[in-house]
Design a protein around this motif. Structure first.
Motif, mmCIF file in Angstrom:
data_model
loop_
_atom_site.group_PDB
_atom_site.id
_atom_site.type_symbol
_atom_site.label_atom_id
_atom_site.label_comp_id
_atom_site.label_asym_id
_atom_site.label_seq_id
_atom_site.Cartn_x
_atom_site.Cartn_y
_atom_site.Cartn_z
ATOM 1 N N UNK A 1 -2.593 10.788 -20.363
ATOM 2 C CA UNK A 1 -2.361 9.811 -19.307
ATOM 3 C C UNK A 1 -2.241 10.530 -17.966
ATOM 4 N N UNK A 2 -2.816 9.954 -16.915
ATOM 5 C CA UNK A 2 -2.695 10.496 -15.565
ATOM 6 C C UNK A 2 -1.621 9.701 -14.832
ATOM 7 N N UNK A 3 -0.658 10.414 -14.259
ATOM 8 C CA UNK A 3 0.411 9.799 -13.472
ATOM 9 C C UNK A 3 0.251 10.232 -12.023
ATOM 10 N N UNK A 4 0.447 9.280 -11.113
ATOM 11 C CA UNK A 4 0.390 9.580 -9.690
ATOM 12 C C UNK A 4 1.797 9.479 -9.112
ATOM 13 N N UNK A 5 2.140 10.383 -8.239
ATOM 14 C CA UNK A 5 3.415 10.348 -7.539
ATOM 15 C C UNK A 5 3.197 9.563 -6.247
ATOM 16 N N UNK A 6 3.939 8.446 -6.101
ATOM 17 C CA UNK A 6 3.680 7.546 -4.976
ATOM 18 C C UNK A 6 4.882 7.432 -4.045
ATOM 19 N N UNK A 7 4.560 7.221 -2.755
ATOM 20 C CA UNK A 7 5.567 7.117 -1.697
ATOM 21 C C UNK A 7 5.245 5.907 -0.821
ATOM 22 N N UNK A 8 6.300 5.307 -0.263
ATOM 23 C CA UNK A 8 6.065 4.206 0.673
ATOM 24 C C UNK A 8 5.707 4.768 2.054
ATOM 25 N N UNK A 9 5.489 3.882 3.037
ATOM 26 C CA UNK A 9 5.052 4.306 4.371
ATOM 27 C C UNK A 9 6.092 5.144 5.102
ATOM 28 N N UNK A 10 7.358 5.069 4.680
ATOM 29 C CA UNK A 10 8.418 5.865 5.306
ATOM 30 C C UNK A 10 8.658 7.197 4.603
ATOM 31 N N UNK A 11 7.876 7.445 3.524
ATOM 32 C CA UNK A 11 8.003 8.703 2.804
ATOM 33 C C UNK A 11 9.007 8.666 1.666
ATOM 34 N N UNK A 12 9.499 7.497 1.283
ATOM 35 C CA UNK A 12 10.433 7.361 0.172
ATOM 36 C C UNK A 12 9.651 7.370 -1.146
ATOM 37 N N UNK A 13 10.127 8.211 -2.094
ATOM 38 C CA UNK A 13 9.459 8.295 -3.408
ATOM 39 C C UNK A 13 9.713 7.007 -4.175
ATOM 40 N N UNK A 14 8.645 6.440 -4.737
ATOM 41 C CA UNK A 14 8.739 5.179 -5.462
ATOM 42 C C UNK A 14 8.609 5.349 -6.978
ATOM 43 N N UNK A 15 8.020 6.454 -7.388
ATOM 44 C CA UNK A 15 7.854 6.697 -8.822
ATOM 45 C C UNK A 15 6.621 7.498 -9.114
ATOM 46 N N UNK B 1 0.857 -1.181 0.000
ATOM 47 C CA UNK B 1 0.000 0.000 0.000
ATOM 48 C C UNK B 1 0.894 1.231 0.000
ATOM 49 N N UNK B 2 0.604 2.158 -0.900
ATOM 50 C CA UNK B 2 1.423 3.363 -1.070
ATOM 51 C C UNK B 2 0.553 4.601 -0.944
ATOM 52 N N UNK B 3 1.212 5.716 -0.638
ATOM 53 C CA UNK B 3 0.538 7.010 -0.542
ATOM 54 C C UNK B 3 0.668 7.746 -1.867
ATOM 55 N N UNK B 4 -0.445 8.235 -2.379
ATOM 56 C CA UNK B 4 -0.459 9.088 -3.569
ATOM 57 C C UNK B 4 -0.472 10.527 -3.071
ATOM 58 N N UNK B 5 0.612 11.261 -3.326
ATOM 59 C CA UNK B 5 0.695 12.630 -2.812
ATOM 60 C C UNK B 5 0.496 13.681 -3.890
ATOM 61 N N UNK B 6 0.537 13.289 -5.151
ATOM 62 C CA UNK B 6 0.371 14.246 -6.239
ATOM 63 C C UNK B 6 -0.028 13.533 -7.510
#
Length: 125
Positions: free
Chosen positions: A111-125, A98-103
């Motif tokens: 195409x819609x792209x989501x900026x995702x982060x893990x639970x520690x706040x590391x950017x995943x892509x 489970x990841x956080x979508x912050x933007x």
């Protein structure tokens, strides 16, 4: 530019879409209008520059989001670019996470792209 301007039909017709601006027009009313084209090269009209969020690339502007999602398939990668050429995090590393979508980015190509982060706040892509 003097004279009447042609405006886009309604804000709802262009919300969350990215267009290419090919010119600025400084109107007698003191406002600046942008001439907009869609991804197929069709002229869409003019829009008040104050009513948009400008992006710096064809990826569009970064827009805030606050949501979570869980990856359920190993074949869905997270990319480091809008061309889907450089994988930031492989789908195998994301599956059941489970990841956080912050933007979000609404790219010029639609195409819609989501900026995702893990639970520690590391950017995943």
């Amino acid at each position: 530019m003097s004279g009447p301007l042609t405006f886009l039909p309604a804000a709802t017709d262009v919300m969350l879409q990215t267009f290419k601006s090919t010119g600025k027009y400084h109107n007698l009313n003191g406002l600046t209008y942008l001439s907009l084209y869609d991804k197929d090269g069709n002229w869409r009209g003019y829009i008040n520059q104050q009513s948009i969020t400008a992006g710096v690339s064809d990826g569009g502007a970064w827009l805030p989001a606050n949501a979570y999602t869980t990856f359920t398939a190993a074949n869905v990668n997270a990319y480091a670019d809008f061309n889907q050429q450089k994988v930031a995090t492989s789908g195998a590393g994301l599956v059941n996470q489970t990841v956080n979508i912050s933007g979000q980015y609404h790219a010029f190509g639609g195409v819609v792209y989501y900026s995702i982060y893990d639970v520690r706040g590391k950017w995943l892509g």
